[in-house]
Design a protein around this motif. Structure first.
Motif, PDB file in Angstrom:
ATOM      1  N   ASP A  32       0.802  -1.223   0.000  1.00  0.00           N
ATOM      2  CA  ASP A  32       0.000   0.000   0.000  1.00  0.00           C
ATOM      3  C   ASP A  32       0.834   1.273   0.000  1.00  0.00           C
ATOM      4  O   ASP A  32       0.346   2.336   0.355  1.00  0.00           O
ATOM      5  CB  ASP A  32      -0.929   0.029   1.215  1.00  0.00           C
ATOM      6  N   CYS A  33       2.096   1.167  -0.389  1.00  0.00           N
ATOM      7  CA  CYS A  33       2.912   2.379  -0.442  1.00  0.00           C
ATOM      8  C   CYS A  33       3.442   2.566  -1.863  1.00  0.00           C
ATOM      9  O   CYS A  33       3.367   1.669  -2.692  1.00  0.00           O
ATOM     10  CB  CYS A  33       4.058   2.323   0.564  1.00  0.00           C
ATOM     11  N   GLU A  34       3.924   3.771  -2.130  1.00  0.00           N
ATOM     12  CA  GLU A  34       4.534   4.069  -3.419  1.00  0.00           C
ATOM     13  C   GLU A  34       5.828   4.828  -3.182  1.00  0.00           C
ATOM     14  O   GLU A  34       5.985   5.508  -2.174  1.00  0.00           O
ATOM     15  CB  GLU A  34       3.590   4.885  -4.303  1.00  0.00           C
ATOM     16  N   PHE A  35       6.752   4.671  -4.113  1.00  0.00           N
ATOM     17  CA  PHE A  35       8.031   5.370  -4.050  1.00  0.00           C
ATOM     18  C   PHE A  35       8.054   6.378  -5.195  1.00  0.00           C
ATOM     19  O   PHE A  35       8.016   5.995  -6.361  1.00  0.00           O
ATOM     20  CB  PHE A  35       9.203   4.398  -4.209  1.00  0.00           C
ATOM     21  N   LEU A  36       8.096   7.638  -4.858  1.00  0.00           N
ATOM     22  CA  LEU A  36       8.145   8.694  -5.873  1.00  0.00           C
ATOM     23  C   LEU A  36       9.570   9.234  -5.950  1.00  0.00           C
ATOM     24  O   LEU A  36      10.045   9.904  -5.027  1.00  0.00           O
ATOM     25  CB  LEU A  36       7.183   9.828  -5.517  1.00  0.00           C
ATOM     26  N   PHE A  37      10.242   8.919  -7.032  1.00  0.00           N
ATOM     27  CA  PHE A  37      11.606   9.395  -7.247  1.00  0.00           C
ATOM     28  C   PHE A  37      11.537  10.628  -8.136  1.00  0.00           C
ATOM     29  O   PHE A  37      11.018  10.576  -9.245  1.00  0.00           O
ATOM     30  CB  PHE A  37      12.449   8.328  -7.939  1.00  0.00           C
ATOM     31  N   ILE A  38      12.067  11.747  -7.646  1.00  0.00           N
ATOM     32  CA  ILE A  38      12.096  12.981  -8.415  1.00  0.00           C
ATOM     33  C   ILE A  38      13.535  13.192  -8.873  1.00  0.00           C
ATOM     34  O   ILE A  38      14.400  13.592  -8.096  1.00  0.00           O
ATOM     35  CB  ILE A  38      11.636  14.206  -7.581  1.00  0.00           C
ATOM     36  N   ASN A  39      13.788  12.899 -10.142  1.00  0.00           N
ATOM     37  CA  ASN A  39      15.122  13.109 -10.685  1.00  0.00           C
ATOM     38  C   ASN A  39      15.237  14.553 -11.146  1.00  0.00           C
ATOM     39  O   ASN A  39      14.528  14.993 -12.041  1.00  0.00           O
ATOM     40  CB  ASN A  39      15.390  12.147 -11.851  1.00  0.00           C
ATOM     41  N   ASP A  40      16.130  15.286 -10.529  1.00  0.00           N
ATOM     42  CA  ASP A  40      16.255  16.724 -10.756  1.00  0.00           C
ATOM     43  C   ASP A  40      17.378  17.037 -11.749  1.00  0.00           C
ATOM     44  O   ASP A  40      18.319  17.749 -11.437  1.00  0.00           O
ATOM     45  CB  ASP A  40      16.503  17.433  -9.419  1.00  0.00           C
ATOM     46  N   ALA A  60       7.139   1.893  -7.747  1.00  0.00           N
ATOM     47  CA  ALA A  60       8.042   3.010  -8.056  1.00  0.00           C
ATOM     48  C   ALA A  60       7.510   3.848  -9.212  1.00  0.00           C
ATOM     49  O   ALA A  60       7.063   3.328 -10.225  1.00  0.00           O
ATOM     50  CB  ALA A  60       9.424   2.482  -8.386  1.00  0.00           C
ATOM     51  N   LEU A  61       7.586   5.150  -9.033  1.00  0.00           N
ATOM     52  CA  LEU A  61       7.239   6.110 -10.077  1.00  0.00           C
ATOM     53  C   LEU A  61       8.392   7.098 -10.194  1.00  0.00           C
ATOM     54  O   LEU A  61       8.840   7.653  -9.187  1.00  0.00           O
ATOM     55  CB  LEU A  61       5.940   6.850  -9.737  1.00  0.00           C
ATOM     56  N   VAL A  62       8.876   7.305 -11.418  1.00  0.00           N
ATOM     57  CA  VAL A  62       9.996   8.212 -11.650  1.00  0.00           C
ATOM     58  C   VAL A  62       9.468   9.464 -12.333  1.00  0.00           C
ATOM     59  O   VAL A  62       8.799   9.391 -13.374  1.00  0.00           O
ATOM     60  CB  VAL A  62      11.081   7.564 -12.522  1.00  0.00           C
ATOM     61  N   ILE A  63       9.770  10.604 -11.759  1.00  0.00           N
ATOM     62  CA  ILE A  63       9.442  11.897 -12.348  1.00  0.00           C
ATOM     63  C   ILE A  63      10.764  12.544 -12.711  1.00  0.00           C
ATOM     64  O   ILE A  63      11.615  12.764 -11.842  1.00  0.00           O
ATOM     65  CB  ILE A  63       8.643  12.774 -11.378  1.00  0.00           C
ATOM     66  N   ASN A  64      10.950  12.833 -13.981  1.00  0.00           N
ATOM     67  CA  ASN A  64      12.189  13.443 -14.461  1.00  0.00           C
ATOM     68  C   ASN A  64      11.921  14.896 -14.815  1.00  0.00           C
ATOM     69  O   ASN A  64      10.953  15.194 -15.502  1.00  0.00           O
ATOM     70  CB  ASN A  64      12.710  12.669 -15.687  1.00  0.00           C
ATOM     71  N   GLN A  65      12.778  15.775 -14.345  1.00  0.00           N
ATOM     72  CA  GLN A  65      12.587  17.195 -14.616  1.00  0.00           C
ATOM     73  C   GLN A  65      13.938  17.853 -14.857  1.00  0.00           C
ATOM     74  O   GLN A  65      14.978  17.327 -14.481  1.00  0.00           O
ATOM     75  CB  GLN A  65      11.879  17.893 -13.455  1.00  0.00           C
TER      76      GLN A  65
END
Length: 71
Positions: A32-40, A60-65
């Motif tokens: 029931d958890c999620e890992f949000l990776f924010i690649n800066d 896991a969810l990857v957000i690239n910015q």
């Protein structure tokens, strides 16, 4: 909807990610958890490592910015 979101900001941390990702993948009773990776805007192999992990772990969810700097 996940019960817990763990947000992990990442910038040029390819050397440290394997240990972190190994620890997260061993959370067996954490469906029931999620890992949000924010690649800066990392310039090392960080993004590739995160994308590979997200293919193996559905939490896991990857957000690239583009680099935004601290905070």
């Amino acid at each position: 909807m996940p019960y817990l979101s763990i947000i992990i900001p990442c910038y040029n941390v390819a050397d440290y990610l394997p240990t972190t990702l190994n620890s997260l993948s061993q959370l067996n009773n954490a469906e029931d958890c999620e890992f949000l990776f924010i690649n800066d805007g990392s310039t090392d192999n960080t993004l590739a490592i995160l994308q590979d992990f997200s293919k193996r772990d559905s939490r896991a969810l990857v957000i690239n910015q583009v680099n935004q700097g601290v905070s």
